[in-house]
Design an enzyme around this catalytic site. Structure first.
Site, PDB file in Angstrom:
ATOM      1  N   GLY A   1      -1.674   6.512   7.072  1.00 33.09           N
ATOM      2  CA  GLY A   1      -0.319   6.773   6.602  1.00 33.09           C
ATOM      3  C   GLY A   1      -0.273   7.159   5.139  1.00 33.09           C
ATOM      4  O   GLY A   1       0.679   7.790   4.670  1.00 33.09           O
TER       5      GLY A   1
ATOM      6  N   LYS B   1      -6.433   7.913  -1.398  1.00 31.39           N
ATOM      7  CA  LYS B   1      -5.457   6.916  -0.939  1.00 31.39           C
ATOM      8  C   LYS B   1      -4.268   6.924  -1.886  1.00 31.39           C
ATOM      9  O   LYS B   1      -4.424   6.695  -3.082  1.00 31.39           O
ATOM     10  CB  LYS B   1      -6.097   5.524  -0.888  1.00 31.39           C
ATOM     11  CG  LYS B   1      -5.152   4.460  -0.330  1.00 31.39           C
ATOM     12  CD  LYS B   1      -5.907   3.196   0.001  1.00 31.39           C
ATOM     13  CE  LYS B   1      -4.961   2.078   0.433  1.00 31.39           C
ATOM     14  NZ  LYS B   1      -5.694   0.840   0.727  1.00 31.39           N
TER      15      LYS B   1
ATOM     16  N   ASP C   1       6.084   6.007   2.212  1.00 35.66           N
ATOM     17  CA  ASP C   1       6.111   7.205   1.369  1.00 35.66           C
ATOM     18  C   ASP C   1       4.716   7.811   1.167  1.00 35.66           C
ATOM     19  O   ASP C   1       4.570   8.834   0.484  1.00 35.66           O
ATOM     20  CB  ASP C   1       6.741   6.881   0.008  1.00 35.66           C
ATOM     21  CG  ASP C   1       6.027   5.743  -0.700  1.00 35.66           C
ATOM     22  OD1 ASP C   1       4.970   5.298  -0.201  1.00 35.66           O
ATOM     23  OD2 ASP C   1       6.523   5.292  -1.756  1.00 35.66           O
ATOM     24  N   GLY C   2       3.700   7.153   1.709  1.00 33.48           N
ATOM     25  CA  GLY C   2       2.344   7.680   1.573  1.00 33.48           C
ATOM     26  C   GLY C   2       1.762   7.507   0.176  1.00 33.48           C
ATOM     27  O   GLY C   2       0.682   8.014  -0.127  1.00 33.48           O
TER      28      GLY C   2
ATOM     29  N   ARG D   1     -11.657   7.231  -2.369  1.00 33.81           N
ATOM     30  CA  ARG D   1     -12.594   6.283  -1.761  1.00 33.81           C
ATOM     31  C   ARG D   1     -13.725   7.049  -1.067  1.00 33.81           C
ATOM     32  O   ARG D   1     -13.525   8.174  -0.593  1.00 33.81           O
ATOM     33  CB  ARG D   1     -11.928   5.431  -0.683  1.00 33.81           C
ATOM     34  CG  ARG D   1     -10.555   4.944  -0.978  1.00 33.81           C
ATOM     35  CD  ARG D   1     -10.176   3.843  -0.002  1.00 33.81           C
ATOM     36  NE  ARG D   1      -9.654   4.332   1.267  1.00 33.81           N
ATOM     37  CZ  ARG D   1      -9.059   3.550   2.158  1.00 33.81           C
ATOM     38  NH1 ARG D   1      -8.958   2.256   1.922  1.00 33.81           N
ATOM     39  NH2 ARG D   1      -8.600   4.046   3.294  1.00 33.81           N
TER      40      ARG D   1
ATOM     41  N   ARG E   1     -12.641   3.024  12.197  1.00 32.57           N
ATOM     42  CA  ARG E   1     -12.262   1.635  12.414  1.00 32.57           C
ATOM     43  C   ARG E   1     -12.334   1.303  13.902  1.00 32.57           C
ATOM     44  O   ARG E   1     -12.324   2.213  14.738  1.00 32.57           O
ATOM     45  CB  ARG E   1     -10.801   1.429  11.953  1.00 32.57           C
ATOM     46  CG  ARG E   1     -10.588   1.775  10.509  1.00 32.57           C
ATOM     47  CD  ARG E   1      -9.323   2.624  10.314  1.00 32.57           C
ATOM     48  NE  ARG E   1      -9.350   3.254   8.982  1.00 32.57           N
ATOM     49  CZ  ARG E   1      -8.938   2.657   7.880  1.00 32.57           C
ATOM     50  NH1 ARG E   1      -8.395   1.472   7.950  1.00 32.57           N
ATOM     51  NH2 ARG E   1      -9.045   3.260   6.713  1.00 32.57           N
TER      52      ARG E   1
ATOM     53  N   ASP F   1      -7.346  -2.497  12.781  1.00 32.82           N
ATOM     54  CA  ASP F   1      -7.315  -1.201  12.093  1.00 32.82           C
ATOM     55  C   ASP F   1      -7.970  -1.305  10.716  1.00 32.82           C
ATOM     56  O   ASP F   1      -8.168  -0.290  10.046  1.00 32.82           O
ATOM     57  CB  ASP F   1      -5.877  -0.677  11.963  1.00 32.82           C
ATOM     58  CG  ASP F   1      -4.935  -1.702  11.361  1.00 32.82           C
ATOM     59  OD1 ASP F   1      -4.820  -2.803  11.922  1.00 32.82           O
ATOM     60  OD2 ASP F   1      -4.323  -1.406  10.327  1.00 32.82           O
ATOM     61  N   ASN F   2      -8.286  -2.519  10.296  1.00 41.07           N
ATOM     62  CA  ASN F   2      -8.979  -2.695   9.019  1.00 41.07           C
ATOM     63  C   ASN F   2     -10.418  -3.163   9.213  1.00 41.07           C
ATOM     64  O   ASN F   2     -11.041  -3.669   8.283  1.00 41.07           O
ATOM     65  CB  ASN F   2      -8.225  -3.700   8.137  1.00 41.07           C
ATOM     66  CG  ASN F   2      -6.878  -3.169   7.686  1.00 41.07           C
ATOM     67  OD1 ASN F   2      -6.675  -1.951   7.624  1.00 41.07           O
ATOM     68  ND2 ASN F   2      -5.955  -4.050   7.363  1.00 41.07           N
TER      69      ASN F   2
ATOM     70  N   ASP G   1     -10.248  -1.267   3.238  1.00 47.72           N
ATOM     71  CA  ASP G   1      -8.813  -1.487   3.044  1.00 47.72           C
ATOM     72  C   ASP G   1      -8.525  -2.749   2.238  1.00 47.72           C
ATOM     73  O   ASP G   1      -8.120  -3.777   2.771  1.00 47.72           O
ATOM     74  CB  ASP G   1      -8.079  -1.513   4.385  1.00 47.72           C
ATOM     75  CG  ASP G   1      -7.803  -0.102   4.880  1.00 47.72           C
ATOM     76  OD1 ASP G   1      -8.421   0.833   4.332  1.00 47.72           O
ATOM     77  OD2 ASP G   1      -6.976   0.070   5.795  1.00 47.72           O
TER      78      ASP G   1
HETATM   79  P1  AMP Z   1      -2.484  -1.733   5.798  1.00 48.56           P
HETATM   80  O1  AMP Z   1      -1.776  -3.017   6.085  1.00 48.56           O
HETATM   81  O2  AMP Z   1      -2.473  -1.328   4.349  1.00 48.56           O
HETATM   82  O3  AMP Z   1      -3.839  -1.678   6.394  1.00 48.56           O
HETATM   83  O4  AMP Z   1      -1.601  -0.592   6.495  1.00 48.56           O
HETATM   84  C1  AMP Z   1      -1.211  -0.614   7.837  1.00 48.56           C
HETATM   85  C2  AMP Z   1      -0.673   0.743   8.213  1.00 48.56           C
HETATM   86  O5  AMP Z   1       0.472   1.070   7.396  1.00 48.56           O
HETATM   87  C3  AMP Z   1      -1.655   1.882   8.025  1.00 48.56           C
HETATM   88  O6  AMP Z   1      -1.480   2.762   9.095  1.00 48.56           O
HETATM   89  C4  AMP Z   1      -1.222   2.489   6.711  1.00 48.56           C
HETATM   90  O7  AMP Z   1      -1.576   3.831   6.625  1.00 48.56           O
HETATM   91  C5  AMP Z   1       0.296   2.305   6.743  1.00 48.56           C
HETATM   92  N1  AMP Z   1       0.884   2.252   5.387  1.00 48.56           N
HETATM   93  C6  AMP Z   1       0.816   1.245   4.494  1.00 48.56           C
HETATM   94  N2  AMP Z   1       1.479   1.553   3.360  1.00 48.56           N
HETATM   95  C7  AMP Z   1       2.001   2.788   3.520  1.00 48.56           C
HETATM   96  C8  AMP Z   1       2.792   3.676   2.712  1.00 48.56           C
HETATM   97  N3  AMP Z   1       3.190   3.352   1.502  1.00 48.56           N
HETATM   98  N4  AMP Z   1       3.119   4.872   3.239  1.00 48.56           N
HETATM   99  C9  AMP Z   1       2.731   5.219   4.472  1.00 48.56           C
HETATM  100  N5  AMP Z   1       1.995   4.447   5.280  1.00 48.56           N
HETATM  101  C10 AMP Z   1       1.627   3.239   4.828  1.00 48.56           C
HETATM  102 MG    MG Z   2      -5.282  -0.508   6.659  1.00 51.01          MG
END
Ligand code: AMP
Ligand code: MG
Length: 521
Positions: free
Chosen positions: A105, A125, A137-138, A195, A202, A272-273, A282
Site C-alpha cells: 500500500g 517505502k 495515503d501511501g 529498502r 511474504r 503479511d509481515n 516491516d
Molecule cells: P503494516 O501494518 O504496516 O504491515 O501494513 C498493513 C497493510 O497496510 C499493508 O498492506 C500496508 O501496505 C498498508 N498500509 C499501511 N500504512 C499505509 C499507508 N499510509 N498508506 C497506504 N497503505 C498503508
Molecule cells: Mg506490513
C-alpha cells in the site's frame, strides 16, 4: 567501477515472470488473477537526502556519494528507463484473522539490481499511493522512517537476518497522521526509505493465491521462488514442496532465535509481515526489551491480547508457518508429508534456542540443569525488573570465585529498574551462585567462555527512547544524535557506543513513542 544509481541497469524479473495489472493504478482495487499492479512513485516537493548507507551502496556497486539524479530516484521523483515499478499483491492473517487482500500500500518496487550473482530488490517505502493503498495515503512519516532506516541497519550489524535500508529522504511534504488514534490528527514531516532485500516475498504472497484458488499462479510463484532463491533444492514433486517449506521453517526458527537473543520484539507478526526468506521485515511498532519482560508488546493495538509479546514470538511463528503450509497444499498430492514437516519447527527452534542460550551464558552445554537455571533466572530478571542488555554485559565480567551478596548486588547495581528488597537481593544472589557453579563445570576455559559471551550479547541496542529522541532532534534540524546512533549501531558488540550504555531513563518509561507505539506511521 562503482556507478550512480541512475546509470544502473534494473532487471524486472518479477514483473516479467507473473500475471499482473500492467496499467499503473492508484485506485484501491481487488486484483484477482494478478501478483502485482504496476505503480509509479508520486512526486514530492522538496526532497533532501538525510542519510545514505555507503556500506550497502558498496554492496550494490554504487558510488559513495550520490548525485542529484540518484537522489531524485530515492525520493520517487525519477524513474529510469530500465525500471518497471510495481506494487505486489499479497494477503495476510492479521491478529489471527484472515484479512484477505492487503498488498504494497505504500511500498513500490523499482526493480532488481544484480551484482556478483546476487539479486537485490530495491523498494521505496512511503512513495505514494498504489492499487493496494486502500484508504491510506501511501506515505510514511519521518519518525517511522527513521525507525525503519536505523533499525534495519542495527539488526544487520547485530547479525540478525533482515532487510536493509539504503537511504532516508525527507520529502519536504507534510503528512496527516492521528498518532494516538484519538481523533487529534496532526501534520508531520513525510519521508521515504529505500529498502533492499533479495526479495520482499511474504507468506501472504502465497496465501492470497491460495485463498483465491489460483492454482496456476500459485504454482508459478512456487517455481520461481524455489528456482531463484532456493536453487540448492534439487528434489521434485511433493518432496520439493516439503524441502522448500523445511527451509523456510528453519530460517524462521533462526530469525526468531536471533530476536530472542538480542531482545527484539517485532510487534506485528501478521503473516503479511513474515518473509519467505526468513528476514526481519516491516519495521513498525517494534522495540528492544529494556527491563526483561516476556509479556511486553510495544504495539498499542496488540495490548488487549498481547498476541505478539516477546515470549510469544516463537509460538506465533509456528502458527504463521502452519497457515503458510496450508497455502502450499494445492501444490501437493500427499498433504500428510507437509503436515509432518510443519511439526518439526518445534524441534528446530528448541535446538536453535538452547544453543543460542548456551552461548549467551558462555556455557559449553545446556542440559536439564542449565535449562532449569534459565527458567529461574528469567523469572528473576522479570520480577526484579532487570535490564536485559546490561545484565548480560555485567555477567561477562562477573568475578568467578565466591563473593558476598553485597558485592554481587553492587556489581549488577546499574541493571535494576527498581530498588530490591532483602529477599529479592537474596534470590538474585543465589541464582548467580548457581550460575557460577555451572560455569565451574563448564568445559570452556574462562577466556573462551567470555569471548563467546561477548559475541552473543550486544552491548549497544537501539532503544526506542533513543530513536524517539533522534527523530525529534532531526525534525528540529539537529542530526547529531542520529549520526551518533548510526555510528554506534555498526559495532554493537564493542564499547564504541558506551555513551549509550545505560538503562532507559525514567522519563521514557511512560512517554508515547518511547515504550509503546501505535501502528500509525
Ligand atoms: P503494516 O501494518 O504496516 O504491515 O501494513 C498493513 C497493510 O497496510 C499493508 O498492506 C500496508 O501496505 C498498508 N498500509 C499501511 N500504512 C499505509 C499507508 N499510509 N498508506 C497506504 N497503505 C498503508
Ligand atoms: Mg506490513
Amino acid at each position: 567501477m562503482p556507478d550512480q544509481l541512475h546509470s544502473k541497469e534494473f532487471k524486472n524479473n518479477f514483473v516479467n515472470m507473473f500475471n499482473g495489472v500492467d496499467e499503473v493504478s492508484r485506485n484501491p482495487q481487488q486484483t484477482p488473477g494478478s501478483l502485482y499492479t504496476r505503480a509509479m512513485p508520486s512526486a514530492v516537493s522538496n526532497p533532501k537526502l538525510i542519510s545514505y548507507s555507503i556500506d550497502l551502496g558498496e554492496v550494490l556497486g554504487l558510488n559513495s556519494t550520490l548525485d542529484s539524479e540518484s537522489i531524485e530516484i530515492l525520493a520517487g521523483n525519477r524513474v529510469t528507463k530500465t525500471m518497471i515499478p510495481y506494487a505486489a499483491c499479497y494477503g495476510g492473517y492479521q491478529f489471527g484473522h484472515w484479512a484477505n487482500q492487503l498488498g504494497d500500500g505504500r511500498a513500490i518496487t523499482l526493480g532488481e539490481l544484480e551484482r556478483k550473482n546476487q539479486i537485490f530488490e530495491i523498494q521505496l517505502k512511503g512513495s505514494g499511493r498504489t492499487a493496494y493503498s486502500r484508504r491510506g495515503d501511501g506515505r510514511a512519516v519521518l519518525r517511522s522512517s527513521v525507525r525503519e532506516y536505523l533499525m534495519s541497519e542495527a539488526m544487520f550489524y547485530l547479525g540478525v537476518p533482515t532487510t536493509r535500508a539504503l537511504s532516508l529522504v525527507d520529502t519536504g511534504d507534510k503528512v496527516l497522521r492521528d498518532m494516538f488514534y484519538d481523533g487529534n490528527a496532526d501534520y508531520e514531516n513525510g519521508a521515504i526509505v529505500a529498502r533492499v532485500a533479495p526479495s520482499f516475498l511474504r507468506f501472504g504472497n502465497f496465501q492470497i493465491l491460495f485463498a483465491r484458488g489460483e492454482a496456476e499462479n500459485l504454482k508459478s510463484l512456487f517455481d520461481w521462488t524455489t528456482n531463484t532463491f532456493f536453487s540448492f533444492i534439487t528434489s521434485s514433486g511433493d518432496e520439493k514442496v516439503v524441502d522448500f517449506f523445511r527451509e523456510v521453517s528453519k530460517r524462521t526458527s533462526k530469525m526468531i532465535t536471533e530476536w530472542m537473543r538480542v531482545g527484539f520484539v517485532h510487534g506485528v507478526m501478521n503473516t503479511d509481515n513474515m518473509s519467505v526468506l526468513g528476514l526481519t521485515i516491516d519495521y513498525g511498532p517494534f522495540s528492544f526489551l529494556d527491563n526483561f519482560d516476556p509479556t511486553f508488546t510495544p504495539n498499542t493495538t496488540d495490548l488487549p491480547g498481547r498476541r505478539y509479546a516477546f515470549a510469544s514470538q516463537p509460538s506465533i511463528a509456528f502458527w504463521n508457518l502452519q497457515r503458510f503450509a496450508e497455502s502450499l497444499m494445492p501444490l501437493m498430492n500427499d498433504h500428510q508429508l507437509l503436515e509432518n514437516e510443519v511439526e518439526n519447527f518445534k524441534s528446530y527452534y528448541q535446538s536453535d534456542y538452547f544453543k543460542m542460550m548456551s552461548n549467551k551464558f558462555g556455557l559449553s552445554h545446556f542440559d536439564s540443569e542449565e535449562r532449569e537455571f534459565l527458567i529461574e533466572m528469567e523469572n528473576c530478571l522479570y520480577e526484579l525488573e532487570v535490564d536485559m542488555t546490561l545484565f548480560y554485559q555485567y555477567l561477562i565480567d562477573i568475578e568467578r570465585s565466591e563473593q558476598t551478596k553485597d558485592a554481587t548486588i553492587k556489581h549488577f547495581e546499574d541493571c535494576f529498574y527498581s530498588k530490591l528488597s532483602e529477599s529479592q537481593e537474596r534470590e538474585f544472589y543465589n541464582l548467580i551462585k548457581i550460575y557460577k557453579n555451572l560455569l565451574s563445570k563448564n568445559s570452556f576455559g574462562h577466556e573462551e567462555s567470555c569471548q563467546i559471551m561477548r559475541k552473543s550479547n550486544p552491548r549497544f541496542i537501539l532503544r526506542n527512547y533513543l530513536l524517539h529522541e533522534a527523530s525529534e532532534k532531526l525534525e528540529s534540524g539537529d542530526s547529531t544524535l542520529f549520526d551518533e546512533l548510526y555510528e554506534a549501531l555498526k559495532n554493537p558488540y564493542s564499547k564504541n557506543g558506551d555513551k549509550f550504555f545505560k538503562k532507559r531513563p525514567e522519563w521514557a518509561e511512560k512517554k508515547a513513542g518511547c515504550s509503546m507505539l501505535s501502528c500509525s506511521s
